[in-house]
Design a protein around this motif. Structure first.
Motif, PDB file in Angstrom:
ATOM      1  N   ARG A 162       0.998  -1.673  -0.371  1.00 58.26           N
ATOM      2  CA  ARG A 162       0.279  -0.155  -0.186  1.00 58.26           C
ATOM      3  C   ARG A 162       0.535   1.469   0.031  1.00 58.26           C
ATOM      4  NH1 ARG A 162      -3.199  -0.857   5.057  1.00 58.26           N
ATOM      5  NH2 ARG A 162      -3.216  -2.857   4.713  1.00 58.26           N
ATOM      6  N   TYR A 169      -5.024   2.183   6.977  1.00 56.61           N
ATOM      7  CA  TYR A 169      -6.246   1.674   6.197  1.00 56.61           C
ATOM      8  C   TYR A 169      -5.994   1.905   5.022  1.00 56.61           C
ATOM      9  CZ  TYR A 169     -10.848   1.409   3.861  1.00 56.61           C
ATOM     10  OH  TYR A 169     -11.915   0.975   3.396  1.00 56.61           O
ATOM     11  N   THR A 170      -6.467   1.350   3.955  1.00 48.82           N
ATOM     12  CA  THR A 170      -6.411   1.281   1.761  1.00 48.82           C
ATOM     13  C   THR A 170      -7.833   0.471   1.995  1.00 48.82           C
ATOM     14  OG1 THR A 170      -5.040  -0.075   0.226  1.00 48.82           O
ATOM     15  CG2 THR A 170      -4.920  -0.989   2.226  1.00 48.82           C
ATOM     16  N   PRO A 171      -8.693   0.331   0.561  1.00 51.84           N
ATOM     17  CA  PRO A 171      -9.385   0.355   0.336  1.00 51.84           C
ATOM     18  C   PRO A 171      -9.237  -1.030  -0.446  1.00 51.84           C
ATOM     19  CG  PRO A 171      -8.739   2.007  -0.868  1.00 51.84           C
ATOM     20  CD  PRO A 171      -8.061   2.017   0.108  1.00 51.84           C
ATOM     21  N   GLU A 172      -7.637  -1.428  -1.023  1.00 47.83           N
ATOM     22  CA  GLU A 172      -7.555  -2.179  -1.859  1.00 47.83           C
ATOM     23  C   GLU A 172      -5.973  -3.401  -1.295  1.00 47.83           C
ATOM     24  OE1 GLU A 172      -4.436  -0.734  -4.635  1.00 47.83           O
ATOM     25  OE2 GLU A 172      -3.221  -0.033  -2.966  1.00 47.83           O
ATOM     26  N   PRO A 173      -6.549  -4.438  -1.434  1.00 47.64           N
ATOM     27  CA  PRO A 173      -5.904  -5.756  -1.249  1.00 47.64           C
ATOM     28  C   PRO A 173      -4.641  -5.055  -1.251  1.00 47.64           C
ATOM     29  CG  PRO A 173      -7.360  -6.451  -3.410  1.00 47.64           C
ATOM     30  CD  PRO A 173      -7.345  -4.974  -2.634  1.00 47.64           C
ATOM     31  N   HIS A 177      -2.074  -6.508   3.917  1.00 52.06           N
ATOM     32  CA  HIS A 177      -3.407  -6.885   3.998  1.00 52.06           C
ATOM     33  C   HIS A 177      -3.507  -8.832   3.825  1.00 52.06           C
ATOM     34  CE1 HIS A 177      -7.893  -8.249   4.337  1.00 52.06           C
ATOM     35  NE2 HIS A 177      -7.486  -8.746   2.005  1.00 52.06           N
ATOM     36  N   TRP A 218     -17.108 -11.454   1.143  1.00 53.16           N
ATOM     37  CA  TRP A 218     -16.828 -10.313   1.709  1.00 53.16           C
ATOM     38  C   TRP A 218     -16.828  -9.763   3.128  1.00 53.16           C
ATOM     39  CZ3 TRP A 218     -14.578  -6.808   0.159  1.00 53.16           C
ATOM     40  CH2 TRP A 218     -14.940  -4.952   0.368  1.00 53.16           C
ATOM     41  N   GLU A 222     -13.403 -11.405   4.344  1.00 49.74           N
ATOM     42  CA  GLU A 222     -13.061 -10.424   4.292  1.00 49.74           C
ATOM     43  C   GLU A 222     -13.554  -9.735   5.665  1.00 49.74           C
ATOM     44  OE1 GLU A 222     -10.730  -9.149   2.753  1.00 49.74           O
ATOM     45  OE2 GLU A 222     -11.302 -10.373   1.204  1.00 49.74           O
ATOM     46  N   GLY A 238      -9.985  -7.655   6.169  1.00 47.03           N
ATOM     47  CA  GLY A 238      -9.801  -7.015   5.980  1.00 47.03           C
ATOM     48  C   GLY A 238      -9.876  -5.822   7.323  1.00 47.03           C
ATOM     49  N   SER A 241      -5.774  -6.987   8.810  1.00 44.93           N
ATOM     50  CA  SER A 241      -4.512  -6.082   8.262  1.00 44.93           C
ATOM     51  C   SER A 241      -4.488  -4.411   8.334  1.00 44.93           C
ATOM     52  CB  SER A 241      -4.897  -6.395   7.269  1.00 44.93           C
ATOM     53  OG  SER A 241      -6.157  -5.467   5.870  1.00 44.93           O
ATOM     54  N   SER A 242      -6.492  -4.165   9.034  1.00 41.53           N
ATOM     55  CA  SER A 242      -6.031  -2.422   9.031  1.00 41.53           C
ATOM     56  C   SER A 242      -6.114  -1.766  10.778  1.00 41.53           C
ATOM     57  CB  SER A 242      -7.602  -2.288   8.280  1.00 41.53           C
ATOM     58  OG  SER A 242      -7.725  -0.208   8.976  1.00 41.53           O
TER      59      SER A 242
HETATM   60  N1  NLE Z   1      -8.739  -2.059   4.189  1.00 43.84           N
HETATM   61  C1  NLE Z   1      -8.129  -3.135   4.585  1.00 43.84           C
HETATM   62  C2  NLE Z   1      -6.500  -2.530   4.736  1.00 43.84           C
HETATM   63  O1  NLE Z   1      -6.298  -1.758   5.152  1.00 43.84           O
HETATM   64  O2  NLE Z   1      -5.581  -3.307   4.873  1.00 43.84           O
HETATM   65  C3  NLE Z   1      -7.376  -4.037   2.943  1.00 43.84           C
HETATM   66  C4  NLE Z   1      -9.520  -4.514   2.759  1.00 43.84           C
HETATM   67  C5  NLE Z   1      -9.290  -4.623   1.214  1.00 43.84           C
HETATM   68  C6  NLE Z   1     -10.296  -5.910   0.829  1.00 43.84           C
END
Ligand code: NLE
Ligand code: FE2
Length: 303
Positions: A162, A169-173, A177, A218, A222, A238, A241-242
């Motif tokens: 990331r 926090y990131t919305p992507e894998p 994560h 999900w 997730e 999800g 990892s955040s």
């Molecule tokens: N929101 C997660 C993070 O920040 O690690 C990633 C989620 C991926 C679906």
């Protein structure tokens, strides 16, 4: 075109799904999002070096051959620092916020802040523990291919890190994560059974069923929570990892509901930050049993 006579059969609808017979028939190249093309609101959008790096890493996934080791990726100091921050911050919350299965598996991987683990090394541990393996992928894979992979005990994982400006926090894998959220859970056999069932159900599923299975995935794999002695703990990758979301899930700001595979699940939300709703399991045994009932019905086309 002449009008069909009344009562004549209409065009035949193509509904036959050809299920893959092995992992070789599961394509890892249909990337729906979060690949190397970054959207304008991505924190790395104005960082050209980051964008080039993402393209290089994506190439590794596209060229990987099933059966050969996942190529080693030498991470840059800045990427390692980001991984280190995520590991340090999440690890402080795990003892109180992560489920017991996660806590039992986590030490097996010996994660260290000063080096990003290689997918191949983790895949070997998983092969030994549960028979699962990791296959590299360039971004968010097409749901059918991703779910089909689960039927062959294969988890598709990204390898990039990331953007350093937003570690919490990131919305992507990304690799943080995958490694912190998914890998430790995939070392637990009961959990794997639940995930495998979702994969098996996807093999013959039609488009509508794939969509429902994706939402099931999900809201469990997730973003699932599990009840332990009166408190809720995270098992969803999800959340694990955040470090932002780990605190959020216990803050009382999100709605909690009991998980049931037969209910209509709400739309997935990738865009607006932390989840506003979580589903809670009673146990992985219970969830695997419920999912099996659902998946058996789906196979008979009774759903
Ligand atoms: N929101 C997660 C993070 O920040 O690690 C990633 C989620 C991926 C679906
Ligand atoms: Fe994930």
């Amino acid at each position: 075109l002449p009008k069909a006579a009344p009562g004549a059969p209409g065009p035949v609808q193509q509904t036959q799904v050809i299920a893959p017979l092995s992992l070789n028939q599961v394509d890892n190249s249909k990337i729906l999002g979060f690949g190397a093309d970054l959207a304008e609101d991505h924190p790395g959008f104005h960082d050209d070096a980051y964008k080039l790096r993402r393209m290089d890493i994506a190439r590794l996934a596209y060229t990987h051959q099933i059966g050969s080791a996942v190529p080693e990726l030498v991470y840059l100091p800045q990427e390692t620092a980001t991984w280190g921050t995520v590991l340090r911050e999440t690890s402080q919350l795990y003892p109180t916020h992560a489920c017991k299965e996660f806590l039992a598996s986590f030490p097996m991987f010996d994660f260290r802040e000063d080096s990003v683990p290689q997918l191949e090394a983790l895949s070997s541990i998983l092969r030994r523990e549960t028979g699962w393996q990791i296959r590299p992928v360039a971004g968010l894979l097409h749901p059918r291919d991703f779910l089909n992979g689960l039927a062959f005990n294969t988890f598709h994982s990204t390898q990039y890190v990331r953007h350093h400006s937003r570690p919490m926090y990131t919305p992507e894998p990304d690799v943080c994560h995958e490694l912190l959220g998914h890998v430790p859970m995939l070392a637990d056999p009961k959990y794997c059974e639940m995930v495998h069932n979702i994969g098996l159900a996807s093999l013959h599923a039609n488009e509508k069923q794939i969509w429902h299975l994706t939402k099931m995935y999900w809201y469990t794999v997730e973003f699932g929570l599990i009840r332990e002695q009166g408190r809720i703990c995270a098992f969803g990758a999800g959340i694990l990892s955040s470090f932002g979301e780990l605190e959020h899930m216990r803050s009382g700001q999100a709605e909690l509901r009991a998980f049931d595979p037969f209910i209509t699940l709400p739309k997935m939300d990738y865009k607006s930050g932390y989840q506003k709703l979580y589903y809670v399991l009673d146990s992985f045994d219970d969830a695997a049993a419920k999912l099996k009932v659902y998946c058996d019905k789906l196979k008979l086309n009774a759903i």
